[in-house]
Design an enzyme around this catalytic site. Sequence first.
Site, mmCIF file in Angstrom:
data_model
loop_
_atom_site.group_PDB
_atom_site.id
_atom_site.type_symbol
_atom_site.label_atom_id
_atom_site.label_comp_id
_atom_site.label_asym_id
_atom_site.label_seq_id
_atom_site.Cartn_x
_atom_site.Cartn_y
_atom_site.Cartn_z
ATOM 1 N N CYS A 1 -16.542 1.164 0.462
ATOM 2 C CA CYS A 1 -15.350 0.360 0.741
ATOM 3 C C CYS A 1 -14.923 0.448 2.199
ATOM 4 O O CYS A 1 -14.195 -0.419 2.671
ATOM 5 C CB CYS A 1 -14.216 0.790 -0.176
ATOM 6 S SG CYS A 1 -13.784 2.529 0.006
ATOM 7 N N HIS B 1 -7.147 0.645 -6.512
ATOM 8 C CA HIS B 1 -7.361 -0.255 -5.362
ATOM 9 C C HIS B 1 -7.994 -1.551 -5.896
ATOM 10 O O HIS B 1 -9.166 -1.848 -5.626
ATOM 11 C CB HIS B 1 -8.263 0.436 -4.338
ATOM 12 C CG HIS B 1 -8.235 -0.158 -2.966
ATOM 13 N ND1 HIS B 1 -7.439 -1.235 -2.627
ATOM 14 C CD2 HIS B 1 -8.918 0.166 -1.827
ATOM 15 C CE1 HIS B 1 -7.632 -1.533 -1.337
ATOM 16 N NE2 HIS B 1 -8.528 -0.706 -0.848
ATOM 17 N N ARG C 1 0.885 -1.172 0.000
ATOM 18 C CA ARG C 1 0.000 0.000 0.000
ATOM 19 C C ARG C 1 0.914 1.211 0.000
ATOM 20 O O ARG C 1 1.698 1.392 0.934
ATOM 21 C CB ARG C 1 -0.900 -0.018 1.239
ATOM 22 C CG ARG C 1 -1.640 1.275 1.477
ATOM 23 C CD ARG C 1 -2.752 1.154 2.511
ATOM 24 N NE ARG C 1 -3.886 0.439 1.947
ATOM 25 C CZ ARG C 1 -5.108 0.444 2.469
ATOM 26 N NH1 ARG C 1 -5.355 1.124 3.571
ATOM 27 N NH2 ARG C 1 -6.087 -0.230 1.894
ATOM 28 N N ARG D 1 -13.359 -8.968 1.364
ATOM 29 C CA ARG D 1 -11.956 -8.635 1.124
ATOM 30 C C ARG D 1 -11.054 -9.862 1.313
ATOM 31 O O ARG D 1 -10.038 -9.994 0.641
ATOM 32 C CB ARG D 1 -11.497 -7.495 2.063
ATOM 33 C CG ARG D 1 -12.132 -6.132 1.782
ATOM 34 C CD ARG D 1 -11.787 -5.606 0.388
ATOM 35 N NE ARG D 1 -10.352 -5.615 0.162
ATOM 36 C CZ ARG D 1 -9.509 -4.658 0.554
ATOM 37 N NH1 ARG D 1 -9.984 -3.568 1.146
ATOM 38 N NH2 ARG D 1 -8.212 -4.747 0.321
ATOM 39 N N GLN E 1 -9.807 -4.210 -3.614
ATOM 40 C CA GLN E 1 -11.119 -3.722 -3.185
ATOM 41 C C GLN E 1 -12.156 -3.959 -4.281
ATOM 42 O O GLN E 1 -13.267 -4.427 -4.022
ATOM 43 C CB GLN E 1 -11.026 -2.220 -2.861
ATOM 44 C CG GLN E 1 -12.343 -1.608 -2.436
ATOM 45 C CD GLN E 1 -12.826 -2.125 -1.094
ATOM 46 O OE1 GLN E 1 -12.087 -2.084 -0.120
ATOM 47 N NE2 GLN E 1 -14.043 -2.633 -1.036
ATOM 48 N N ASP F 1 -17.644 6.577 -1.526
ATOM 49 C CA ASP F 1 -16.374 6.494 -0.788
ATOM 50 C C ASP F 1 -16.111 7.880 -0.204
ATOM 51 O O ASP F 1 -16.801 8.857 -0.556
ATOM 52 C CB ASP F 1 -15.245 6.061 -1.756
ATOM 53 C CG ASP F 1 -13.884 5.886 -1.083
ATOM 54 O OD1 ASP F 1 -13.845 5.766 0.167
ATOM 55 O OD2 ASP F 1 -12.859 5.885 -1.796
#
Length: 333
Positions: free
Chosen positions: A268, A137, A105, A296, A140, A228
């Site tokens: 998310c 992402h 990340r 996830r 996700q 989001d």
Amino acid sequence: MKDMPCGHGRHLLDITDLTPAELDQVMAMAETGVGGLGRVLEGSGAALVFEKPSARTRSSTEMAVHHLGGHPVYIQGSEIGMDVRESVEDAARTLACYHAVICARVMDHRTLIRMASALDEASSAVPVVNLLSDVAHPCQAIADLLTVREAFGSAADRTLAFVGDANNVWRSLAWAGVYQGMALRIASPPGYGPPREDLEALERAGGDVTPLVDPEEAVAGADVIYTDVWTSMGQEAEAEARREAFRGYCVDEALVSKASPSAIVLHCLPAHRGEEISTAVIEGPASRVWRQAANRMPAALGVLAWLLEPSRASHGASGQRHESVPPGGGDVG
Ligand code: CP
Ligand code: NVA
């Protein structure tokens, strides 16, 4: 000494590193779930590098590594000090000495590209997996599409309305949605919508993507409403301006009432209740956010099992490689 399991030079920096058929394979593996995928990481390490905080991504990836027989090693960005203590390229090549996969990340998507490039240049077969960058992402998005498939049986021909910032989450979701045959709409205030080149690329891939300003127009009759945060990690200095720009873009009960009666709501997470989503909606009957969070882990399982599957070599020759990996890459050789 036992050979480490290894990938075959494929990376997952965004959904576009996969073909639509490959995304379907990853999702099918995710849907197979724990126990059905073998222990492709048996006896191996998985480096999990985080330059930003995480609740879902770290835990789901660690558990997926565990279920595949591997040992996750969590590494904070400040600890490894990429481009401070040593170059991104040296850090990646070092981690590849101990780990069968490097998941990261990062603040800047180019870090992932440099990691992947360094490993390619060094003829390493260790894959790099994007666990969120400023650009994308993908893990996700795979969980999101799993949640849509869970709700409707198939994502094909369903309409998804994204309300908010055309950010990293939107970008990967848009590609995954297009690959899975969804129609997409996005409502954003002026200046926060998707760049024209992204829309053109999605269109070239056969996508049906409509950029809008009005959230009500976007959600009208939609099957999935997605939102989001307005301010992503790394954009904290813009928070006040964004709060102002996105006023009126809250997914609340009035907005949800404009969608299909069977519509589901996704986020998310982490969520800011009262900003991009109301408490009544996130806790309401249309919300699937906790299923989405739970998904996830199978998504991570699918990604890792697919990348590390021993037969991946036979897919590799015809598979896509990351187009934006520069030929040089940096301090490798
Ligand atoms: N959705 C998501 O990636 O959550 P975290 O930032 O907590 O990992
Ligand atoms: N767009 C958000 C997603 C967090 C999971 C961010 O980048 O902060």
